[in-house]
Design a protein around this motif. Structure first.
Motif, PDB file in Angstrom:
ATOM      1  N   GLU A 202       0.829  -1.209   0.000  1.00 47.28           N
ATOM      2  CA  GLU A 202       0.000   0.000   0.000  1.00 47.28           C
ATOM      3  C   GLU A 202       0.861   1.255   0.000  1.00 47.28           C
ATOM      4  N   LEU A 203       1.904   1.268   0.829  1.00 39.09           N
ATOM      5  CA  LEU A 203       2.761   2.445   0.906  1.00 39.09           C
ATOM      6  C   LEU A 203       3.549   2.657  -0.386  1.00 39.09           C
ATOM      7  N   GLN A 204       3.982   1.558  -1.018  1.00 46.32           N
ATOM      8  CA  GLN A 204       4.745   1.674  -2.265  1.00 46.32           C
ATOM      9  C   GLN A 204       3.875   2.138  -3.427  1.00 46.32           C
ATOM     10  N   ASN A 205       2.621   1.751  -3.446  1.00 46.06           N
ATOM     11  CA  ASN A 205       1.751   2.026  -4.586  1.00 46.06           C
ATOM     12  C   ASN A 205       0.694   3.093  -4.341  1.00 46.06           C
ATOM     13  N   GLN A 206       0.853   3.870  -3.287  1.00 44.77           N
ATOM     14  CA  GLN A 206      -0.166   4.880  -3.016  1.00 44.77           C
ATOM     15  C   GLN A 206      -0.118   6.011  -4.045  1.00 44.77           C
ATOM     16  N   ASP A 207      -1.225   6.624  -4.239  1.00 46.82           N
ATOM     17  CA  ASP A 207      -1.361   7.731  -5.183  1.00 46.82           C
ATOM     18  C   ASP A 207      -0.629   8.956  -4.624  1.00 46.82           C
ATOM     19  N   PRO A 208       0.367   9.470  -5.343  1.00 46.41           N
ATOM     20  CA  PRO A 208       1.116  10.620  -4.817  1.00 46.41           C
ATOM     21  C   PRO A 208       0.249  11.870  -4.636  1.00 46.41           C
ATOM     22  N   THR A 209      -0.828  11.965  -5.399  1.00 46.51           N
ATOM     23  CA  THR A 209      -1.694  13.135  -5.245  1.00 46.51           C
ATOM     24  C   THR A 209      -2.668  13.003  -4.084  1.00 46.51           C
ATOM     25  N   ASP A 210      -2.833  11.771  -3.574  1.00 44.64           N
ATOM     26  CA  ASP A 210      -3.733  11.513  -2.449  1.00 44.64           C
ATOM     27  C   ASP A 210      -3.079  10.481  -1.523  1.00 44.64           C
ATOM     28  N   PRO A 211      -2.009  10.857  -0.821  1.00 40.79           N
ATOM     29  CA  PRO A 211      -1.299   9.880   0.024  1.00 40.79           C
ATOM     30  C   PRO A 211      -2.150   9.451   1.218  1.00 40.79           C
ATOM     31  N   THR A 212      -1.760   8.334   1.796  1.00 37.07           N
ATOM     32  CA  THR A 212      -2.457   7.823   2.970  1.00 37.07           C
ATOM     33  C   THR A 212      -2.309   8.815   4.124  1.00 37.07           C
ATOM     34  N   ASP A 213      -3.403   9.106   4.771  1.00 39.02           N
ATOM     35  CA  ASP A 213      -3.409  10.010   5.910  1.00 39.02           C
ATOM     36  C   ASP A 213      -2.581   9.398   7.046  1.00 39.02           C
ATOM     37  N   ALA A 214      -1.749  10.190   7.692  1.00 38.25           N
ATOM     38  CA  ALA A 214      -0.888   9.708   8.773  1.00 38.25           C
ATOM     39  C   ALA A 214      -1.708   9.150   9.930  1.00 38.25           C
ATOM     40  N   SER A 215      -2.826   9.769  10.241  1.00 36.20           N
ATOM     41  CA  SER A 215      -3.647   9.266  11.346  1.00 36.20           C
ATOM     42  C   SER A 215      -4.276   7.923  10.980  1.00 36.20           C
ATOM     43  N   GLU A 216      -4.631   7.754   9.703  1.00 35.58           N
ATOM     44  CA  GLU A 216      -5.184   6.463   9.253  1.00 35.58           C
ATOM     45  C   GLU A 216      -4.123   5.361   9.325  1.00 35.58           C
ATOM     46  N   LEU A 217      -2.890   5.696   8.944  1.00 32.01           N
ATOM     47  CA  LEU A 217      -1.790   4.739   9.018  1.00 32.01           C
ATOM     48  C   LEU A 217      -1.510   4.353  10.466  1.00 32.01           C
ATOM     49  N   MET A 218      -1.520   5.331  11.367  1.00 34.41           N
ATOM     50  CA  MET A 218      -1.316   5.035  12.789  1.00 34.41           C
ATOM     51  C   MET A 218      -2.451   4.175  13.331  1.00 34.41           C
ATOM     52  N   SER A 219      -3.650   4.437  12.877  1.00 30.17           N
ATOM     53  CA  SER A 219      -4.793   3.632  13.294  1.00 30.17           C
ATOM     54  C   SER A 219      -4.621   2.179  12.864  1.00 30.17           C
ATOM     55  N   GLN A 220      -4.153   1.979  11.638  1.00 29.67           N
ATOM     56  CA  GLN A 220      -3.901   0.621  11.154  1.00 29.67           C
ATOM     57  C   GLN A 220      -2.820  -0.072  11.983  1.00 29.67           C
ATOM     58  N   MET A 221      -1.745   0.648  12.271  1.00 31.66           N
ATOM     59  CA  MET A 221      -0.650   0.059  13.047  1.00 31.66           C
ATOM     60  C   MET A 221      -1.095  -0.264  14.473  1.00 31.66           C
ATOM     61  N   MET A 222      -1.917   0.580  15.060  1.00 31.45           N
ATOM     62  CA  MET A 222      -2.419   0.305  16.410  1.00 31.45           C
ATOM     63  C   MET A 222      -3.370  -0.892  16.404  1.00 31.45           C
ATOM     64  N   SER A 223      -4.169  -1.006  15.350  1.00 28.37           N
ATOM     65  CA  SER A 223      -5.051  -2.165  15.228  1.00 28.37           C
ATOM     66  C   SER A 223      -4.233  -3.439  15.098  1.00 28.37           C
ATOM     67  N   PHE A 224      -3.168  -3.365  14.317  1.00 26.57           N
ATOM     68  CA  PHE A 224      -2.297  -4.522  14.149  1.00 26.57           C
ATOM     69  C   PHE A 224      -1.621  -4.891  15.466  1.00 26.57           C
ATOM     70  N   ALA A 225      -1.132  -3.891  16.196  1.00 26.23           N
ATOM     71  CA  ALA A 225      -0.483  -4.146  17.485  1.00 26.23           C
ATOM     72  C   ALA A 225      -1.465  -4.783  18.472  1.00 26.23           C
ATOM     73  N   SER A 226      -2.688  -4.289  18.478  1.00 25.70           N
ATOM     74  CA  SER A 226      -3.720  -4.847  19.353  1.00 25.70           C
ATOM     75  C   SER A 226      -4.031  -6.289  18.985  1.00 25.70           C
ATOM     76  N   PHE A 227      -4.138  -6.547  17.683  1.00 24.36           N
ATOM     77  CA  PHE A 227      -4.391  -7.907  17.202  1.00 24.36           C
ATOM     78  C   PHE A 227      -3.265  -8.850  17.625  1.00 24.36           C
ATOM     79  N   ALA A 228      -2.024  -8.412  17.456  1.00 24.31           N
ATOM     80  CA  ALA A 228      -0.874  -9.251  17.824  1.00 24.31           C
ATOM     81  C   ALA A 228      -0.874  -9.533  19.324  1.00 24.31           C
ATOM     82  N   GLN A 229      -1.196  -8.526  20.113  1.00 20.89           N
ATOM     83  CA  GLN A 229      -1.232  -8.695  21.561  1.00 20.89           C
ATOM     84  C   GLN A 229      -2.348  -9.655  21.981  1.00 20.89           C
TER      85      GLN A 229
END
Length: 101
Positions: A44-71
């Motif tokens: 996703e990060l490699q192929n994101q649209d340069p004119t509409d990049p992934t929102d930093a808060s959305e990316l952090m939300s995904q990472m926190m969800s992943f961390a919670s899932f792993a825990q």
């Protein structure tokens, strides 16, 4: 942005599938799910649209969800191990009690 929703749905689907599996299946499916999630995130990060990049808060939300899932998965594994130990001790005590009587 559709890749974000696909990652979220993959994470929620994997989470519910993992919690209903046994301990031996859980550890193998967890490593596969972890690798899949990280692979999708990197893609996703490699192929994101340069004119509409992934929102930093959305990316952090995904990472926190992943961390919670792993825990949660690690806690599930630990609880299953504890359950097996308690069952083993209970069987040993009941067999010792039966042989003493």
């Amino acid at each position: 942005m559709s890749s974000i929703s696909s990652l979220s749905s993959l994470l929620s689907t994997s989470s519910s599938a993992s919690t209903s599996s046994t301990s031996s299946t859980s550890s193998s499916s967890t490593s596969t799910t972890t690798a899949d999630f990280l692979s999708l995130l990197a893609t996703e990060l490699q192929n994101q649209d340069p004119t509409d990049p992934t929102d930093a808060s959305e990316l952090m939300s995904q990472m926190m969800s992943f961390a919670s899932f792993a825990q949660q998965t690690e806690m599930n594994s630990s609880l299953l191990s504890l359950q097996e130990s308690v069952s083993s001790i209970a069987e040993s005590l009941s067999s010792a009690t039966a042989s003493a009587a």
